[in-house]
Design an enzyme around this catalytic site. Structure first.
Site, PDB file in Angstrom:
ATOM      1  CB  CYS A 188      -0.934  -0.010   1.192  1.00 44.62           C
ATOM      2  SG  CYS A 188      -2.037  -1.417   1.195  1.00 44.62           S
TER       3      CYS A 188
ATOM      4  CG  HIS B  68      -3.131   3.449   2.433  1.00 42.97           C
ATOM      5  ND1 HIS B  68      -3.696   3.110   1.228  1.00 42.97           N
ATOM      6  CD2 HIS B  68      -3.091   2.304   3.180  1.00 42.97           C
ATOM      7  CE1 HIS B  68      -3.962   1.809   1.230  1.00 42.97           C
ATOM      8  NE2 HIS B  68      -3.614   1.303   2.403  1.00 42.97           N
TER       9      HIS B  68
ATOM     10  CG  ASN C 170      -6.342  -0.998   1.606  1.00 37.24           C
ATOM     11  OD1 ASN C 170      -5.750  -0.492   0.650  1.00 37.24           O
ATOM     12  ND2 ASN C 170      -5.715  -1.482   2.659  1.00 37.24           N
TER      13      ASN C 170
HETATM   14  N1  ACO Z   1     -17.443  -9.268  10.272  1.00 35.10           N
HETATM   15  C1  ACO Z   1     -17.796  -9.582  11.531  1.00 35.10           C
HETATM   16  N2  ACO Z   1     -16.917  -9.910  12.472  1.00 35.10           N
HETATM   17  C2  ACO Z   1     -15.624  -9.916  12.155  1.00 35.10           C
HETATM   18  C3  ACO Z   1     -15.157  -9.603  10.848  1.00 35.10           C
HETATM   19  C4  ACO Z   1     -16.137  -9.273   9.887  1.00 35.10           C
HETATM   20  N3  ACO Z   1     -15.829  -8.939   8.625  1.00 35.10           N
HETATM   21  N4  ACO Z   1     -13.816  -9.686  10.810  1.00 35.10           N
HETATM   22  C5  ACO Z   1     -13.410 -10.039  12.053  1.00 35.10           C
HETATM   23  N5  ACO Z   1     -14.512 -10.188  12.863  1.00 35.10           N
HETATM   24  C6  ACO Z   1     -14.540 -10.567  14.263  1.00 35.10           C
HETATM   25  C7  ACO Z   1     -13.339 -11.361  14.698  1.00 35.10           C
HETATM   26  O1  ACO Z   1     -13.530 -12.724  14.408  1.00 35.10           O
HETATM   27  C8  ACO Z   1     -13.304 -11.076  16.184  1.00 35.10           C
HETATM   28  O2  ACO Z   1     -14.264 -11.914  16.816  1.00 35.10           O
HETATM   29  P1  ACO Z   1     -13.943 -12.563  18.254  1.00 35.10           P
HETATM   30  O3  ACO Z   1     -13.757 -11.379  19.184  1.00 35.10           O
HETATM   31  O4  ACO Z   1     -15.156 -13.372  18.521  1.00 35.10           O
HETATM   32  O5  ACO Z   1     -12.686 -13.344  18.054  1.00 35.10           O
HETATM   33  C9  ACO Z   1     -13.826  -9.639  16.287  1.00 35.10           C
HETATM   34  O6  ACO Z   1     -14.516  -9.375  15.048  1.00 35.10           O
HETATM   35  C10 ACO Z   1     -12.722  -8.616  16.478  1.00 35.10           C
HETATM   36  O7  ACO Z   1     -11.672  -8.878  15.543  1.00 35.10           O
HETATM   37  P2  ACO Z   1     -10.416  -7.938  15.428  1.00 35.10           P
HETATM   38  O8  ACO Z   1      -9.550  -8.398  14.313  1.00 35.10           O
HETATM   39  O9  ACO Z   1      -9.793  -7.769  16.786  1.00 35.10           O
HETATM   40  O10 ACO Z   1     -11.140  -6.574  15.010  1.00 35.10           O
HETATM   41  P3  ACO Z   1     -10.572  -5.116  14.997  1.00 35.10           P
HETATM   42  O11 ACO Z   1     -11.408  -4.240  15.859  1.00 35.10           O
HETATM   43  O12 ACO Z   1      -9.084  -5.087  15.204  1.00 35.10           O
HETATM   44  O13 ACO Z   1     -10.867  -4.682  13.492  1.00 35.10           O
HETATM   45  C11 ACO Z   1      -9.695  -4.513  11.396  1.00 35.10           C
HETATM   46  C12 ACO Z   1     -10.331  -5.451  12.444  1.00 35.10           C
HETATM   47  C13 ACO Z   1     -10.797  -3.646  10.826  1.00 35.10           C
HETATM   48  C14 ACO Z   1      -9.100  -5.374  10.308  1.00 35.10           C
HETATM   49  C15 ACO Z   1      -8.623  -3.638  12.062  1.00 35.10           C
HETATM   50  O14 ACO Z   1      -7.766  -4.426  12.850  1.00 35.10           O
HETATM   51  C16 ACO Z   1      -7.800  -2.871  11.050  1.00 35.10           C
HETATM   52  O15 ACO Z   1      -8.301  -1.994  10.370  1.00 35.10           O
HETATM   53  N6  ACO Z   1      -6.481  -3.162  10.983  1.00 35.10           N
HETATM   54  C17 ACO Z   1      -5.598  -2.480  10.042  1.00 35.10           C
HETATM   55  C18 ACO Z   1      -5.820  -3.076   8.678  1.00 35.10           C
HETATM   56  C19 ACO Z   1      -5.065  -2.350   7.599  1.00 35.10           C
HETATM   57  O16 ACO Z   1      -4.889  -1.166   7.663  1.00 35.10           O
HETATM   58  N7  ACO Z   1      -4.692  -3.138   6.619  1.00 35.10           N
HETATM   59  C20 ACO Z   1      -4.192  -2.645   5.402  1.00 35.10           C
HETATM   60  C21 ACO Z   1      -2.761  -2.350   5.418  1.00 35.10           C
HETATM   61  S1  ACO Z   1      -2.294  -1.800   3.851  1.00 35.10           S
HETATM   62  C22 ACO Z   1      -1.550  -3.042   2.889  1.00 35.10           C
HETATM   63  O17 ACO Z   1      -0.357  -2.999   2.703  1.00 35.10           O
HETATM   64  C23 ACO Z   1      -2.378  -4.116   2.228  1.00 35.10           C
END
Ligand code: ACO
Length: 333
Positions: A118, A252, A282
């Site tokens: 990214c 980004h 994204n």
């Molecule tokens: N729908 C419903 N529930 C979900 C989903 C979904 N799509 N995805 C995960 N969950 C659940 C998980 O299973 C977990 O359940 P549990 O508590 O029963 O185990 C719960 O939601 C919380 O999961 P987390 O992963 O802790 O959720 P978080 O609040 O951290 O949000 C997210 C997840 C949105 C991915 C966040 O961590 C994030 O934005 N991280 C950064 C991602 C990013 O920027 N990535 C791109 C980088 S750029 C590149 O180079 C590609």
């Protein structure tokens, strides 16, 4: 790496392209265990664009590049360099840049792909700046294009809801004086490589299945919120500007919470922040140029504005760039 740009290299044209097909959160919720409410509240994403079976990264990139070249008013044969940032290239080789160049009518122009996930667009911008500023070439095309939908495990709700497909491109040219691109701060840290990756078939660490994106979301979130603030502060400091000098902030587009956190910590008011993650998700290396293009064409960026771009992603990698906007209003179209 921190650089205050000493030679004038400016943007002459910008363009973007996204596939027609819109995939909403509700559509995803009908297939996997998720909901519009979960996706929108955690990420700000409402929908994303998905390439058709016939469309590749080079197709999307060519459409965006054609728009940038048209705005720039240059002939494709005048280009001296094509750098394509992509993590979803058409092939390992030939380079996506070679395919795009051929379709644009830029036969003979050197082109290569750059892999920095990214952060790729900001790295590619720095590459092109370096070649133009050093006199290696006069005019460069920089493209960010991705078909991430092909890298996703559509049964993995923790990743498939986050990404989308698209492309953005800019044309750069030396102006013989100063201005345009003002500074860069770039970095990589392979220690975090496992936190976000696509181990692709055909590569020397090929997995048995895939290739699919895997990600430690919470760890990447921590990294992104920290590095985007630190990198932006470092590049502004290097060129002798402060956040008060920034007219438009184009981060980004990974997650609205990361964008809002970075803006708040930097002290950039909401009206200066550009976000379209709600409509595209994204799009990795394409996200910053798509955002820049939309912001310019909808009147959010004016000539003379100081624009701060911040990218972060797999590698782990990060990159910030500050530029003074140089494309006149009449080119908006
Ligand atoms: N729908 C419903 N529930 C979900 C989903 C979904 N799509 N995805 C995960 N969950 C659940 C998980 O299973 C977990 O359940 P549990 O508590 O029963 O185990 C719960 O939601 C919380 O999961 P987390 O992963 O802790 O959720 P978080 O609040 O951290 O949000 C997210 C997840 C949105 C991915 C966040 O961590 C994030 O934005 N991280 C950064 C991602 C990013 O920027 N990535 C791109 C980088 S750029 C590149 O180079 C590609």
């Amino acid at each position: 790496m921190i650089t205050a740009c000493r030679r004038g290299v400016e943007m002459l044209g910008i363009g973007s392209y996204a596939p027609e097909r819109v995939m909403t959160n509700d559509e995803l919720a009908a297939r996997i265990d998720t909901s519009d409410e979960w996706i929108a509240s955690r990420t700000g994403i409402r929908e994303r664009r998905i390439a058709s079976d016939a469309e590749s990264a080079a197709d999307l990139g060519t459409a965006a590049a054609a728009r940038a070249i048209e705005m720039a008013g240059v002939d494709a044969s005048e280009l001296g360099l094509i750098v394509v940032a992509t993590a979803s290239p058409d092939y390992y080789f030939p380079a996506t840049a070679a395919l795009i160049g051929e379709r644009l009518g830029a036969a003979g122009v050197p082109g290569y792909d750059l892999s920095a996930a990214c952060t790729g667009f900001v790295f590619a911008l720095a590459q092109a700046y370096g070649q133009v500023a050093s006199g290696l070439t006069d005019t460069a095309l920089v493209v960010g294009c991705e078909v991430f939908s092909r890298l996703l495990d559509w049964d993995d709700r923790s990743t498939c809801v986050l990404f989308g497909d698209g492309a953005g491109a800019v044309v750069l040219r030396g102006n013989g004086s100063k201005g345009g691109l003002l500074g860069f701060e770039l970095g990589s840290n392979g220690q975090g490589g496992d936190l976000l990756k696509v181990a692709a078939a055909g590569h020397s660490r090929a997995p048995a299945v895939g290739p699919y994106v895997t990600m430690d979301g919470p760890q990447v979130y921590k990294f992104a919120t920290t590095v985007s603030v630190e990198s932006a502060a470092r590049v502004l400091d290097a060129i002798g500007l402060t956040v008060d000098d920034v007219d438009v902030f184009v981060p980004h587009q990974a997650n609205l919470r990361i964008i809002e956190h970075a803006a708040r910590r930097l002290g950039i008011p909401a009206e200066k922040v550009v976000a379209n993650v709600d409509r595209y998700g994204n799009t990795s290396a394409a996200s910053i140029p798509i955002c820049l293009d939309e912001a310019y064409r909808t009147g959010r960026i004016e000539p003379g504005d100081v624009v701060l771009m911040v990218g972060f992603g797999g590698g782990l990698s990060w990159g910030s760039c500050v530029m003074e906007w140089t494309i006149p209003l009449k080119e908006r179209g």
